[in-house]
Design a protein around this motif. Structure first.
Motif, mmCIF file in Angstrom:
data_model
loop_
_atom_site.group_PDB
_atom_site.id
_atom_site.type_symbol
_atom_site.label_atom_id
_atom_site.label_comp_id
_atom_site.label_asym_id
_atom_site.label_seq_id
_atom_site.Cartn_x
_atom_site.Cartn_y
_atom_site.Cartn_z
ATOM 1 N N LEU A 132 15.979 -35.399 -18.438
ATOM 2 C CA LEU A 132 16.573 -35.304 -17.106
ATOM 3 C C LEU A 132 15.473 -34.777 -16.196
ATOM 4 N N ASN A 133 15.141 -35.535 -15.170
ATOM 5 C CA ASN A 133 14.056 -35.172 -14.264
ATOM 6 C C ASN A 133 14.654 -34.560 -13.012
ATOM 7 N N ILE A 134 14.277 -33.323 -12.703
ATOM 8 C CA ILE A 134 14.812 -32.606 -11.552
ATOM 9 C C ILE A 134 13.650 -32.113 -10.709
ATOM 10 N N ASN A 135 13.677 -32.437 -9.428
ATOM 11 C CA ASN A 135 12.612 -32.009 -8.522
ATOM 12 C C ASN A 135 13.115 -30.869 -7.651
ATOM 13 N N ILE A 144 18.040 -39.828 -15.004
ATOM 14 C CA ILE A 144 17.706 -39.860 -16.423
ATOM 15 C C ILE A 144 16.704 -40.991 -16.621
ATOM 16 N N TYR A 145 15.647 -40.675 -17.311
ATOM 17 C CA TYR A 145 14.702 -41.728 -17.664
ATOM 18 C C TYR A 145 14.232 -41.486 -19.089
ATOM 19 N N ASP A 146 13.761 -42.513 -19.717
ATOM 20 C CA ASP A 146 13.336 -42.452 -21.114
ATOM 21 C C ASP A 146 14.477 -42.020 -22.029
ATOM 22 N N LYS A 147 15.676 -42.063 -21.526
ATOM 23 C CA LYS A 147 16.903 -41.793 -22.265
ATOM 24 C C LYS A 147 16.992 -40.397 -22.874
ATOM 25 N N ASN A 148 15.975 -39.586 -22.767
ATOM 26 C CA ASN A 148 15.998 -38.261 -23.378
ATOM 27 C C ASN A 148 15.600 -37.132 -22.427
ATOM 28 N N ASN A 184 10.568 -29.057 -14.348
ATOM 29 C CA ASN A 184 11.083 -30.273 -13.725
ATOM 30 C C ASN A 184 11.697 -31.249 -14.715
ATOM 31 N N GLN A 185 11.458 -31.045 -16.010
ATOM 32 C CA GLN A 185 11.994 -31.963 -17.007
ATOM 33 C C GLN A 185 12.846 -31.199 -18.006
ATOM 34 N N ILE A 186 14.048 -31.716 -18.248
ATOM 35 C CA ILE A 186 14.989 -31.092 -19.169
ATOM 36 C C ILE A 186 15.256 -32.060 -20.311
ATOM 37 N N ASP A 187 15.047 -31.607 -21.535
ATOM 38 C CA ASP A 187 15.285 -32.428 -22.723
ATOM 39 C C ASP A 187 16.783 -32.556 -22.958
ATOM 40 N N ILE A 188 17.290 -33.783 -22.938
ATOM 41 C CA ILE A 188 18.703 -34.030 -23.213
ATOM 42 C C ILE A 188 18.872 -34.944 -24.431
ATOM 43 N N SER A 189 17.858 -35.005 -25.278
ATOM 44 C CA SER A 189 17.880 -35.896 -26.434
ATOM 45 C C SER A 189 18.973 -35.520 -27.435
ATOM 46 N N ASP A 190 19.444 -34.269 -27.378
ATOM 47 C CA ASP A 190 20.474 -33.831 -28.314
ATOM 48 C C ASP A 190 21.885 -34.229 -27.869
ATOM 49 N N LEU A 191 22.037 -34.792 -26.671
ATOM 50 C CA LEU A 191 23.350 -35.214 -26.193
ATOM 51 C C LEU A 191 23.657 -36.636 -26.667
ATOM 52 N N GLN A 192 24.895 -36.861 -27.064
ATOM 53 C CA GLN A 192 25.347 -38.186 -27.487
ATOM 54 C C GLN A 192 25.617 -39.059 -26.260
ATOM 55 N N ASP A 193 25.729 -40.365 -26.465
ATOM 56 C CA ASP A 193 26.130 -41.262 -25.383
ATOM 57 C C ASP A 193 27.457 -40.784 -24.812
ATOM 58 N N ILE A 244 31.264 -26.964 -22.825
ATOM 59 C CA ILE A 244 29.860 -26.822 -22.436
ATOM 60 C C ILE A 244 28.961 -27.308 -23.568
ATOM 61 N N CYS A 245 28.089 -28.250 -23.259
ATOM 62 C CA CYS A 245 27.159 -28.818 -24.241
ATOM 63 C C CYS A 245 25.788 -28.179 -24.154
ATOM 64 N N LYS A 246 25.404 -27.762 -22.963
ATOM 65 C CA LYS A 246 24.049 -27.259 -22.762
ATOM 66 C C LYS A 246 24.047 -26.336 -21.545
ATOM 67 N N LYS A 247 23.413 -25.162 -21.704
ATOM 68 C CA LYS A 247 23.184 -24.239 -20.588
ATOM 69 C C LYS A 247 21.714 -23.880 -20.598
ATOM 70 N N ILE A 248 21.073 -24.039 -19.453
ATOM 71 C CA ILE A 248 19.639 -23.825 -19.364
ATOM 72 C C ILE A 248 19.322 -23.053 -18.083
#
Length: 75
Positions: free
Chosen positions: A14-17, A8-12, A42-51, A33-37
């Motif tokens: 998820l970087n997957i190679n 996780i970087y930039d807090k929002n 390579n980049q997944i937005d996770i900004s909608d997830l809480q801490d 389940i919070c998110k299914k994609i």
């Protein structure tokens, strides 16, 4: 050949190679389940997830699990 290095970087984001189409499921520790994609990006937005602590499962198109790991999100 699949490179499973991700973080996780930039807090929002998820970087997957991974160089193929994958299924990503992010669940809360209680199993909800919070998110299914399905993506080949390579980049997944996770900004909608809480801490919190989540489980991230990544599978191939034929449902072969290639990674299951806990994610700690702290914004």
């Amino acid at each position: 050949n699949i490179d499973l290095n991700y973080k996780i970087y930039d807090k929002n984001i998820l970087n997957i190679n991974i160089a193929e189409r994958i299924h990503i499921t992010i669940t809360e520790m209680q199993g909800k389940i919070c998110k299914k994609i399905v993506t080949d990006q390579n980049q997944i937005d996770i900004s909608d997830l809480q801490d919190g602590i989540y489980t991230c499962s990544i599978a191939t198109e034929n449902n072969t699990l290639i990674l299951k790991q806990n994610l700690i999100i702290k914004k």
